[in-house]
Design an enzyme around this catalytic site. Sequence first.
Site, short mmCIF file in Angstrom:
data_model
loop_
_atom_site.label_atom_id
_atom_site.label_comp_id
_atom_site.label_asym_id
_atom_site.label_seq_id
_atom_site.Cartn_x
_atom_site.Cartn_y
_atom_site.Cartn_z
N LYS A 22 0.84 -1.20 0.00
CA LYS A 22 0.00 0.00 0.00
C LYS A 22 0.87 1.24 0.00
O LYS A 22 0.64 2.17 -0.78
CB LYS A 22 -0.88 0.00 1.25
CG LYS A 22 -1.56 1.33 1.56
CD LYS A 22 -2.46 1.27 2.78
CE LYS A 22 -1.75 1.45 4.07
NZ LYS A 22 -1.38 2.83 4.45
N ASN A 23 1.89 1.25 0.86
CA ASN A 23 2.67 2.48 1.05
C ASN A 23 3.70 2.72 -0.04
O ASN A 23 4.37 3.76 -0.03
CB ASN A 23 3.33 2.47 2.43
CG ASN A 23 2.29 2.60 3.54
OD1 ASN A 23 1.11 2.86 3.26
ND2 ASN A 23 2.70 2.38 4.76
N CYS A 116 -5.15 11.89 12.81
CA CYS A 116 -5.94 10.66 12.84
C CYS A 116 -5.68 10.03 14.20
O CYS A 116 -5.05 10.61 15.07
CB CYS A 116 -5.51 9.73 11.71
SG CYS A 116 -3.80 9.30 11.83
N ARG A 121 0.17 14.30 13.04
CA ARG A 121 0.62 14.08 11.64
C ARG A 121 0.67 15.39 10.84
O ARG A 121 -0.08 15.60 9.88
CB ARG A 121 -0.25 13.03 10.97
CG ARG A 121 -0.23 11.73 11.77
CD ARG A 121 -0.92 10.61 11.09
NE ARG A 121 -0.08 10.06 10.01
CZ ARG A 121 -0.45 9.05 9.24
NH1 ARG A 121 -1.63 8.50 9.42
NH2 ARG A 121 0.33 8.59 8.28
N ASP A 305 4.81 0.69 12.23
CA ASP A 305 3.62 0.03 11.67
C ASP A 305 3.49 -1.42 12.11
O ASP A 305 2.46 -2.05 11.83
CB ASP A 305 3.65 0.08 10.13
CG ASP A 305 3.46 1.49 9.63
OD1 ASP A 305 3.63 1.72 8.42
OD2 ASP A 305 3.14 2.38 10.44
N ARG A 397 -8.40 -0.70 5.04
CA ARG A 397 -7.58 0.33 4.39
C ARG A 397 -6.24 -0.25 3.96
O ARG A 397 -5.63 0.21 3.00
CB ARG A 397 -7.34 1.51 5.34
CG ARG A 397 -8.56 2.38 5.62
CD ARG A 397 -8.18 3.59 6.44
NE ARG A 397 -6.97 4.14 5.91
CZ ARG A 397 -5.95 4.59 6.70
NH1 ARG A 397 -6.06 4.53 8.00
NH2 ARG A 397 -4.87 5.08 6.16
C1 EPZ Z 1 4.18 6.98 6.30
O1 EPZ Z 1 3.35 7.98 6.86
C2 EPZ Z 1 3.31 5.73 6.22
N1 EPZ Z 1 2.17 5.97 5.37
C3 EPZ Z 1 2.85 5.34 7.62
O2 EPZ Z 1 2.11 4.12 7.50
C4 EPZ Z 1 4.08 5.10 8.49
O3 EPZ Z 1 3.67 4.80 9.81
C5 EPZ Z 1 4.96 6.35 8.50
O4 EPZ Z 1 5.31 6.71 7.13
C6 EPZ Z 1 6.25 6.16 9.29
O5 EPZ Z 1 6.96 5.08 8.78
C7 EPZ Z 1 2.32 5.93 4.01
O6 EPZ Z 1 3.40 5.73 3.49
C8 EPZ Z 1 1.07 6.12 3.20
P1 EPZ Z 1 6.05 10.48 8.38
P2 EPZ Z 1 3.83 9.53 6.86
O7 EPZ Z 1 5.90 11.70 7.56
O8 EPZ Z 1 4.55 9.82 5.62
C9 EPZ Z 1 5.91 13.78 11.78
C10 EPZ Z 1 0.29 2.69 7.83
O9 EPZ Z 1 -0.12 2.13 8.88
N2 EPZ Z 1 5.86 14.73 10.66
O10 EPZ Z 1 7.32 9.70 8.31
O11 EPZ Z 1 2.66 10.36 7.24
C11 EPZ Z 1 4.58 13.05 11.92
O12 EPZ Z 1 3.70 13.82 12.72
C12 EPZ Z 1 0.72 4.14 7.88
O13 EPZ Z 1 0.41 2.12 6.71
C13 EPZ Z 1 5.96 16.09 10.94
O14 EPZ Z 1 6.10 16.50 12.10
O15 EPZ Z 1 4.86 9.47 8.09
C14 EPZ Z 1 4.96 11.75 12.57
O16 EPZ Z 1 5.01 11.94 13.96
C15 EPZ Z 1 0.48 4.78 9.24
N3 EPZ Z 1 5.90 16.97 9.91
C16 EPZ Z 1 6.37 11.49 12.04
O17 EPZ Z 1 6.84 12.73 11.50
C17 EPZ Z 1 5.75 16.56 8.60
O18 EPZ Z 1 5.70 17.41 7.69
C18 EPZ Z 1 6.44 10.42 10.96
O19 EPZ Z 1 5.70 10.88 9.88
C19 EPZ Z 1 5.64 15.16 8.36
C20 EPZ Z 1 5.71 14.27 9.40
#
Ligand code: EPZ
Length: 427
Positions: A22-23, A116, A121, A305, A397
Amino acid sequence: MDKLVIEGGKPLSGTIAIHGAKNAALPILAASVLACGTVTIDHVPKLLDIGVMLDLLRELGCRAWHEGETVVLDTAPAHTSHVPETLMRQMRSSIFLMGPLLARFGEVQVYQPGGCAIGERKIDLHLQGLEALGAEVIELGNRIICRAPRLIGNDIHLAFPSVGATENIMMAAVLAEGRTTITNAAREPEIQDLQRFLNKMGAKIMGAGTDTITIEGVRRLEPCRYEVIPDRIVTGTVMVAAAATRGQVTLQNTNPAHLTSLIHVLRRCGVQIAIDGDIMKVSSSARPKAIERIVTSPYPAFPTDLQSQLMVLLAVADGTSIMKETIFEGRFKHVEELTRMGADIRVDMNAAFIRGVPRLYGATVEATDLRAGAALVIAGLAAQGRTIVEQVHHIDRGYDRIEQMLSRLGARITRYSAVPDNRVVPG
Ligand code: EPZ
């Protein structure tokens, strides 16, 4: 709302093939709009999130079909870069459209995707990256407009190795003038998959999988056909389910190299894992051993995850384990549900103290988010008695008909779908 009814206590056994990631598929589908024409993506599972992304692309003017595990997109008719708020709020990953739409149209309008169950996020790193490439970012309440008649390559350092921000910047930079370097980039396998896809369309990207990614801007990209990688989180979920039910499961179409941290932890728990190319055989016949300390961190460390799924195994382990969640501030919502099943888990800030109990007991529990829901299914499979998992749409999802996948491994699991008159009937 659908429910899953699980009769627990039966070891999983058999062979299962893992569906596409998915990701990986979500950013690749978004990146498809960078080229005009027919883009074909193979190994794309039928998931709710994939359906939302295809609806978003249709809303932008693309034509999209999902037959079997193949998605065919015609991106030529795309005529707008205004992403509807209703669809944005359905799925956070719609934010992946920002970079490619800005690169193609010179302007994009999105909405704050909102938090969420697992945390706030934010998207500040995404917006800072686009600004560094020359975009003007205007925030009007929760509406965000980015404008950039020209995107100019730049050096961008991420304060945190955000997966989504890394991907959005990559997708915006491929058509920028000059070179972009992203330092402290996320290193997940899905980012490497995005690099391979973009390069197959004619981009010039190097370094995905390391903390430094370099993108040489090109003038245009050409449509292509591409197959996404196996889903490492679905793979890990099935591995933990095999261990938690003390079963014997063969997983096909996996990439063990994407799961080294989980494999290491499961072996420390006493689980046997035999690896032969893209096949993993997972078996366990004894109560798992506790793990003193697990910390979720960016790849290649232990993935957030798989945190909730592993917690189920540790909940019935021999001893006490400590699990620390460092990525999302709200990712322990499954703990309350697990304690209803007899788990002995105490949460203090971002740490969970898990005192292993001999067994869990069936209960009615509620999925609060995608991976918490998957964890509750594993708990139901391992528990003594009947478990009813509600709010199953969260699980849909990220897992393609999870009950069919597990039934093929001998699980006693049935989906009940609510019908208009509130009767529940087998799915
Ligand atoms: C991706 O989400 C994945 N989703 C998530 O999988 C996964 O948990 C996550 O990466 C971490 O590995 C997809 O790829 C679709 P991040 P993403 O940006 O990109 C903070 C699942 O279960 N952050 O690495 O949203 C954020 O708040 C999902 O399949 C900022 O502060 O993750 C979080 O605490 C859940 N500012 C941390 O970084 C930003 O601009 C990690 O977020 C972006 C992120």
